[in-house]
Design a protein around this motif. Structure first.
Motif, PDB file in Angstrom:
ATOM      1  N   ALA A  33     -14.582  20.260   2.432  1.00  0.00           N
ATOM      2  CA  ALA A  33     -13.214  20.291   2.761  1.00  0.00           C
ATOM      3  C   ALA A  33     -12.851  19.608   4.135  1.00  0.00           C
ATOM      4  N   ARG A  34     -14.156  19.494   4.965  1.00  0.00           N
ATOM      5  CA  ARG A  34     -13.789  18.568   6.238  1.00  0.00           C
ATOM      6  C   ARG A  34     -14.986  17.829   6.417  1.00  0.00           C
ATOM      7  N   GLY A  35     -14.586  16.681   6.669  1.00  0.00           N
ATOM      8  CA  GLY A  35     -15.844  15.685   6.939  1.00  0.00           C
ATOM      9  C   GLY A  35     -15.681  14.063   6.982  1.00  0.00           C
ATOM     10  N   LEU A  36     -16.500  13.524   6.380  1.00  0.00           N
ATOM     11  CA  LEU A  36     -16.128  11.917   6.150  1.00  0.00           C
ATOM     12  C   LEU A  36     -16.686  11.576   4.669  1.00  0.00           C
ATOM     13  N   CYS A  37     -15.973  10.589   4.222  1.00  0.00           N
ATOM     14  CA  CYS A  37     -16.245   9.917   2.922  1.00  0.00           C
ATOM     15  C   CYS A  37     -16.636   8.409   3.330  1.00  0.00           C
ATOM     16  N   ASN A  38     -17.536   8.094   2.916  1.00  0.00           N
ATOM     17  CA  ASN A  38     -18.187   6.598   2.926  1.00  0.00           C
ATOM     18  C   ASN A  38     -18.140   6.049   1.522  1.00  0.00           C
ATOM     19  N   ILE A  39     -17.432   4.725   1.785  1.00  0.00           N
ATOM     20  CA  ILE A  39     -17.331   4.041   0.364  1.00  0.00           C
ATOM     21  C   ILE A  39     -18.080   2.857   0.720  1.00  0.00           C
ATOM     22  N   PHE A  40     -19.038   2.611  -0.220  1.00  0.00           N
ATOM     23  CA  PHE A  40     -20.109   1.317   0.071  1.00  0.00           C
ATOM     24  C   PHE A  40     -20.157   0.585  -1.284  1.00  0.00           C
ATOM     25  N   LEU A  41     -19.819  -0.735  -1.395  1.00  0.00           N
ATOM     26  CA  LEU A  41     -19.628  -1.685  -2.487  1.00  0.00           C
ATOM     27  C   LEU A  41     -21.188  -2.302  -2.433  1.00  0.00           C
ATOM     28  N   MET A  42     -21.783  -2.306  -3.620  1.00  0.00           N
ATOM     29  CA  MET A  42     -23.144  -2.743  -3.684  1.00  0.00           C
ATOM     30  C   MET A  42     -23.252  -4.164  -4.153  1.00  0.00           C
ATOM     31  N   HIS A  43     -22.365  -4.993  -3.698  1.00  0.00           N
ATOM     32  CA  HIS A  43     -22.488  -6.548  -4.144  1.00  0.00           C
ATOM     33  C   HIS A  43     -22.068  -7.350  -2.999  1.00  0.00           C
ATOM     34  N   THR A  44     -22.532  -8.888  -3.115  1.00  0.00           N
ATOM     35  CA  THR A  44     -22.208  -9.548  -1.886  1.00  0.00           C
ATOM     36  C   THR A  44     -21.118 -11.016  -2.220  1.00  0.00           C
ATOM     37  N   SER A  45     -20.458 -10.612  -3.360  1.00  0.00           N
ATOM     38  CA  SER A  45     -19.358 -11.382  -3.666  1.00  0.00           C
ATOM     39  C   SER A  45     -18.095 -10.650  -4.021  1.00  0.00           C
ATOM     40  N   ALA A  46     -17.810  -9.461  -3.554  1.00  0.00           N
ATOM     41  CA  ALA A  46     -16.633  -8.625  -3.712  1.00  0.00           C
ATOM     42  C   ALA A  46     -16.542  -7.954  -2.281  1.00  0.00           C
ATOM     43  N   SER A  47     -15.338  -7.119  -1.918  1.00  0.00           N
ATOM     44  CA  SER A  47     -15.368  -6.500  -0.799  1.00  0.00           C
ATOM     45  C   SER A  47     -14.537  -5.379  -1.114  1.00  0.00           C
ATOM     46  N   LEU A  48     -14.536  -4.385   0.008  1.00  0.00           N
ATOM     47  CA  LEU A  48     -13.563  -3.146   0.070  1.00  0.00           C
ATOM     48  C   LEU A  48     -12.587  -3.483   1.081  1.00  0.00           C
ATOM     49  N   ILE A  49     -11.309  -3.084   0.754  1.00  0.00           N
ATOM     50  CA  ILE A  49     -10.221  -3.261   1.956  1.00  0.00           C
ATOM     51  C   ILE A  49      -9.402  -1.876   1.919  1.00  0.00           C
ATOM     52  N   LEU A  50      -8.934  -1.570   3.108  1.00  0.00           N
ATOM     53  CA  LEU A  50      -7.914  -0.668   3.162  1.00  0.00           C
ATOM     54  C   LEU A  50      -6.696  -1.305   3.619  1.00  0.00           C
ATOM     55  N   CYS A  51      -5.940  -1.133   2.489  1.00  0.00           N
ATOM     56  CA  CYS A  51      -4.562  -2.258   2.768  1.00  0.00           C
ATOM     57  C   CYS A  51      -3.347  -1.271   2.350  1.00  0.00           C
ATOM     58  N   GLU A  52      -1.995  -1.639   2.413  1.00  0.00           N
ATOM     59  CA  GLU A  52      -1.124  -1.347   2.009  1.00  0.00           C
ATOM     60  C   GLU A  52      -0.908  -1.071   0.489  1.00  0.00           C
ATOM     61  N   ASN A  53      -0.290   0.037   0.071  1.00  0.00           N
ATOM     62  CA  ASN A  53      -0.531   0.404  -1.606  1.00  0.00           C
ATOM     63  C   ASN A  53       0.949   0.289  -1.966  1.00  0.00           C
ATOM     64  N   ALA A  54       1.926   0.131  -1.116  1.00  0.00           N
ATOM     65  CA  ALA A  54       3.367   0.187  -1.829  1.00  0.00           C
ATOM     66  C   ALA A  54       3.777  -0.976  -2.231  1.00  0.00           C
ATOM     67  N   ASP A  55       3.381  -2.263  -1.684  1.00  0.00           N
ATOM     68  CA  ASP A  55       3.938  -3.641  -2.042  1.00  0.00           C
ATOM     69  C   ASP A  55       2.921  -4.489  -2.324  1.00  0.00           C
ATOM     70  N   PRO A  56       2.812  -4.748  -3.516  1.00  0.00           N
ATOM     71  CA  PRO A  56       1.545  -5.343  -4.237  1.00  0.00           C
ATOM     72  C   PRO A  56       1.592  -7.125  -3.664  1.00  0.00           C
ATOM     73  N   THR A  57       2.838  -7.405  -2.871  1.00  0.00           N
ATOM     74  CA  THR A  57       2.777  -8.689  -2.272  1.00  0.00           C
ATOM     75  C   THR A  57       2.176  -8.875  -1.122  1.00  0.00           C
ATOM     76  N   VAL A  58       1.606  -7.912  -0.641  1.00  0.00           N
ATOM     77  CA  VAL A  58       0.790  -7.892   0.588  1.00  0.00           C
ATOM     78  C   VAL A  58      -0.620  -8.473   0.229  1.00  0.00           C
ATOM     79  N   ARG A  59      -1.006  -7.622  -1.127  1.00  0.00           N
ATOM     80  CA  ARG A  59      -2.302  -8.158  -1.555  1.00  0.00           C
ATOM     81  C   ARG A  59      -2.412  -9.600  -2.059  1.00  0.00           C
ATOM     82  N   ARG A  60      -1.218 -10.048  -2.539  1.00  0.00           N
ATOM     83  CA  ARG A  60      -1.107 -11.464  -3.082  1.00  0.00           C
ATOM     84  C   ARG A  60      -1.286 -12.293  -1.768  1.00  0.00           C
ATOM     85  N   ASP A  61      -0.432 -11.977  -0.729  1.00  0.00           N
ATOM     86  CA  ASP A  61      -0.563 -12.855   0.427  1.00  0.00           C
ATOM     87  C   ASP A  61      -1.817 -12.657   0.916  1.00  0.00           C
ATOM     88  N   LEU A  62      -2.748 -11.802   0.978  1.00  0.00           N
ATOM     89  CA  LEU A  62      -4.129 -11.849   1.176  1.00  0.00           C
ATOM     90  C   LEU A  62      -4.758 -12.966   0.644  1.00  0.00           C
TER      91      LEU A  62
END
Length: 139
Positions: A33-62
């Motif tokens: 119910a209360r704590g932390l969640c760690n998300i870990f990607l097990m690869h060296t040619s992709a990544s994880l991002i915390l990003c705006e999810n409402a407007d896909p043009t943000v990710r296109r601009d990235l």
């Protein structure tokens, strides 16, 4: 209390793939119910991002920015065993992140209104990516 799961995400090649729901489902299954969640990607040619999810043009601009920042097929790169996007994908992943930790409250990820979790595939070909999700806290 700790709960761990592995997610498998199939990409269609370079771009962003929202994983918020999959991570939140893992948090829900954890019973924490209360704590932390760690998300870990097990690869060296992709990544994880915390990003705006409402407007896909943000990710296109990235993606536009990343393409200018590090170009596929740059002749100064020696590492190209898997093609012209090989070293650029590694550079992109190094300058972003392989791990994100978010708070868990009331059994859910405590994300802002417009925040989403995304896998950012840096290779041009499809890949199957593995993500470790670890939830730690109290029930």
């Amino acid at each position: 209390m700790t709960h761990a799961e592995t997610l498998k995400i199939q990409t269609r090649g370079r771009g962003t793939y929202e994983i918020t729901s999959a991570v939140e489902e893992a948090v829900g299954r954890s019973g924490i119910a209360r704590g932390l969640c760690n998300i870990f990607l097990m690869h060296t040619s992709a990544s994880l991002i915390l990003c705006e999810n409402a407007d896909p043009t943000v990710r296109r601009d990235l993606e536009t920015f990343a393409a200018r920042f590090v170009k596929d097929g740059d002749p100064t790169f020696v590492h190209d065993l898997e093609g012209p996007d090989d070293m650029p994908a590694h550079i992109r992943s190094i300058f972003t992140q392989a791990s994100i930790t978010v708070p868990v409250e009331d059994g859910r990820c405590k994300l802002g209104t417009w925040q989403g979790l995304f896998l950012w595939e840096h290779r041009t070909a499809p890949h199957r990516r593995t993500i470790a999700v670890t939830v730690m806290g109290d029930a």
